[in-house]
Structures are given as C-alpha cells and as structure tokens.
Design a protein around this motif. Structure first.
Motif, PDB file in Angstrom:
ATOM      1  N   UNK A 176      80.511 -29.042 -53.725  1.00  0.00           N
ATOM      2  CA  UNK A 176      79.930 -28.053 -54.633  1.00  0.00           C
ATOM      3  C   UNK A 176      78.611 -27.628 -54.022  1.00  0.00           C
ATOM      4  N   UNK A 177      78.234 -26.372 -54.215  1.00  0.00           N
ATOM      5  CA  UNK A 177      77.003 -25.883 -53.605  1.00  0.00           C
ATOM      6  C   UNK A 177      76.215 -25.043 -54.583  1.00  0.00           C
ATOM      7  N   UNK A 178      74.898 -25.190 -54.499  1.00  0.00           N
ATOM      8  CA  UNK A 178      73.943 -24.378 -55.246  1.00  0.00           C
ATOM      9  C   UNK A 178      73.056 -23.653 -54.260  1.00  0.00           C
ATOM     10  N   UNK A 179      72.555 -22.511 -54.667  1.00  0.00           N
ATOM     11  CA  UNK A 179      71.542 -21.804 -53.897  1.00  0.00           C
ATOM     12  C   UNK A 179      70.428 -21.432 -54.847  1.00  0.00           C
ATOM     13  N   UNK A 180      69.213 -21.486 -54.372  1.00  0.00           N
ATOM     14  CA  UNK A 180      68.064 -21.219 -55.229  1.00  0.00           C
ATOM     15  C   UNK A 180      66.926 -20.636 -54.425  1.00  0.00           C
ATOM     16  N   UNK A 181      66.053 -19.923 -55.132  1.00  0.00           N
ATOM     17  CA  UNK A 181      64.820 -19.454 -54.513  1.00  0.00           C
ATOM     18  C   UNK A 181      63.944 -20.651 -54.196  1.00  0.00           C
ATOM     19  N   UNK A 182      63.134 -20.528 -53.138  1.00  0.00           N
ATOM     20  CA  UNK A 182      62.206 -21.578 -52.738  1.00  0.00           C
ATOM     21  C   UNK A 182      60.784 -21.049 -52.784  1.00  0.00           C
ATOM     22  N   UNK A 183      59.883 -21.890 -53.217  1.00  0.00           N
ATOM     23  CA  UNK A 183      58.473 -21.499 -53.219  1.00  0.00           C
ATOM     24  C   UNK A 183      57.921 -21.563 -51.801  1.00  0.00           C
ATOM     25  N   UNK A 184      56.810 -20.899 -51.593  1.00  0.00           N
ATOM     26  CA  UNK A 184      56.148 -20.936 -50.287  1.00  0.00           C
ATOM     27  C   UNK A 184      55.760 -22.374 -49.951  1.00  0.00           C
ATOM     28  N   UNK A 185      55.290 -23.118 -50.944  1.00  0.00           N
ATOM     29  CA  UNK A 185      54.883 -24.506 -50.736  1.00  0.00           C
ATOM     30  C   UNK A 185      56.080 -25.364 -50.309  1.00  0.00           C
ATOM     31  N   UNK A 186      57.232 -25.157 -50.917  1.00  0.00           N
ATOM     32  CA  UNK A 186      58.413 -25.939 -50.548  1.00  0.00           C
ATOM     33  C   UNK A 186      58.815 -25.682 -49.100  1.00  0.00           C
ATOM     34  N   UNK A 187      58.737 -24.424 -48.650  1.00  0.00           N
ATOM     35  CA  UNK A 187      59.055 -24.128 -47.261  1.00  0.00           C
ATOM     36  C   UNK A 187      58.024 -24.741 -46.313  1.00  0.00           C
ATOM     37  N   UNK A 188      56.754 -24.698 -46.694  1.00  0.00           N
ATOM     38  CA  UNK A 188      55.701 -25.304 -45.869  1.00  0.00           C
ATOM     39  C   UNK A 188      55.875 -26.814 -45.792  1.00  0.00           C
ATOM     40  N   UNK A 189      56.177 -27.451 -46.931  1.00  0.00           N
ATOM     41  CA  UNK A 189      56.396 -28.902 -46.951  1.00  0.00           C
ATOM     42  C   UNK A 189      57.571 -29.288 -46.047  1.00  0.00           C
TER      43      UNK A 189
END
Length: 165
Positions: free
Chosen positions: A148-161
């Motif tokens: 099963x798969x989900x897709x979601x928006x990511x915050x800038x902080x999550x991408x930086x982390x």
C-alpha cells in the motif's frame, strides 16, 4: 481522472500501515504537517492532488511517497520508481514537468519542488508509465506482503532534515 477518493476502511488501513514506518520524516509527520495527501489507490492508474506551495504559506517544498511498514525497503522504492512518473503543472528549469527524486531510502521517496519555476500552489500527478493500475504494479513487485502506498506534501524542514541524515 482518478483523484484521491477511496473507501474509509482502505484509507484507515493505509494510514495506519504507513504511520508504522520508522522514518525521520514519516508519512504520519508528512500528513500532520501539510494535510495534503493521497493514496496510490490499487484500482487507479493515476492520482492527482493539490499541494500548497511555500510562497503562499511557507509550508510545502515537495512530496514524498511511502509504502506500508512491512514493505518499507529501499529496493521496493527503487522497483516502484521503474513503474511510475511524478509530474507537476510547472515545467522545471530542465524543461520537464516530471519531478526527480532527491532521496530514495527505506523511509520513502522524496521529491523536492523546483523553487525557481513553481509558484504558490501546484497539482502533483502520479501515474503508472504503462497504464496498468497501481495494484497491478504492486502485485508485480517482488515483495512478500501486500503493498500500500501514500503520497503527501513535505515541509521544507522535512526535506532539509532528510538531507542531513
């Protein structure tokens, strides 16, 4: 066009399964931060969802795709990449609509937005390359458990982390 319409039972099982991932930027974090998410519905060959862009709320800088916990392995993400494409309504600075992953780990696939060409909000479309349904793609993968798969928006902080780890 297929959008993120799915049964309550399926959505609950997907969210619970995806939230069990041992990820720094887990799908649960992604969803709680943005509220913009969709499933890769096994009966659909395409999903499209709206993502608010950082210039509007300083919130979302990309998207992520996560598989349920038992299937959260880098090899399955790489296998999935062979069968899907991820596009936005804005052309990138390379002249393409397709987004390129910045990270492929056991925690998921992360796709950053191109800050120089995207504005305010965008639509993200994930589709299979050959017209098969997501379920047919999942069934053809080498996993031992149902995917099963989900897709979601990511915050800038999550991408930086994610870059730091």
């Amino acid at each position: 066009m297929i959008t993120h319409i799915f049964s309550k039972r399926l959505s609950a099982s997907l969210i619970c399964a995806a939230m069990a991932l041992p990820a720094l930027a887990s799908p649960g974090d992604w969803i709680n931060t943005s509220g913009d998410f969709a499933t890769l519905n096994p009966e659909a060959s395409q999903v499209r969802f709206a993502v608010q862009y950082p210039q509007l709320r300083d919130a979302n800088c990309g998207i992520g795709i996560a598989l349920n916990g038992f299937n959260s392995h880098e090899r399955y993400y790489r296998e999935l990449l062979e069968h899907i494409e991820v596009k936005t309504i804005y052309m990138t600075n390379r002249g393409l609509y397709e987004l390129q992953p910045s990270s492929i780990t056991r925690d998921g696939i992360l796709y950053p937005f191109d800050y120089y060409v995207q504005y305010y909000a965008t639509y993200v479309t994930i589709s299979t390359k050959d017209g098969r349904t997501f379920g047919e793609v999942f069934d053809g993968m080498s996993s031992f458990n149902s995917i099963y798969a989900l897709t979601s928006a990511l915050s800038c902080k999550q991408l930086e982390d994610a870059k730091e780890n």
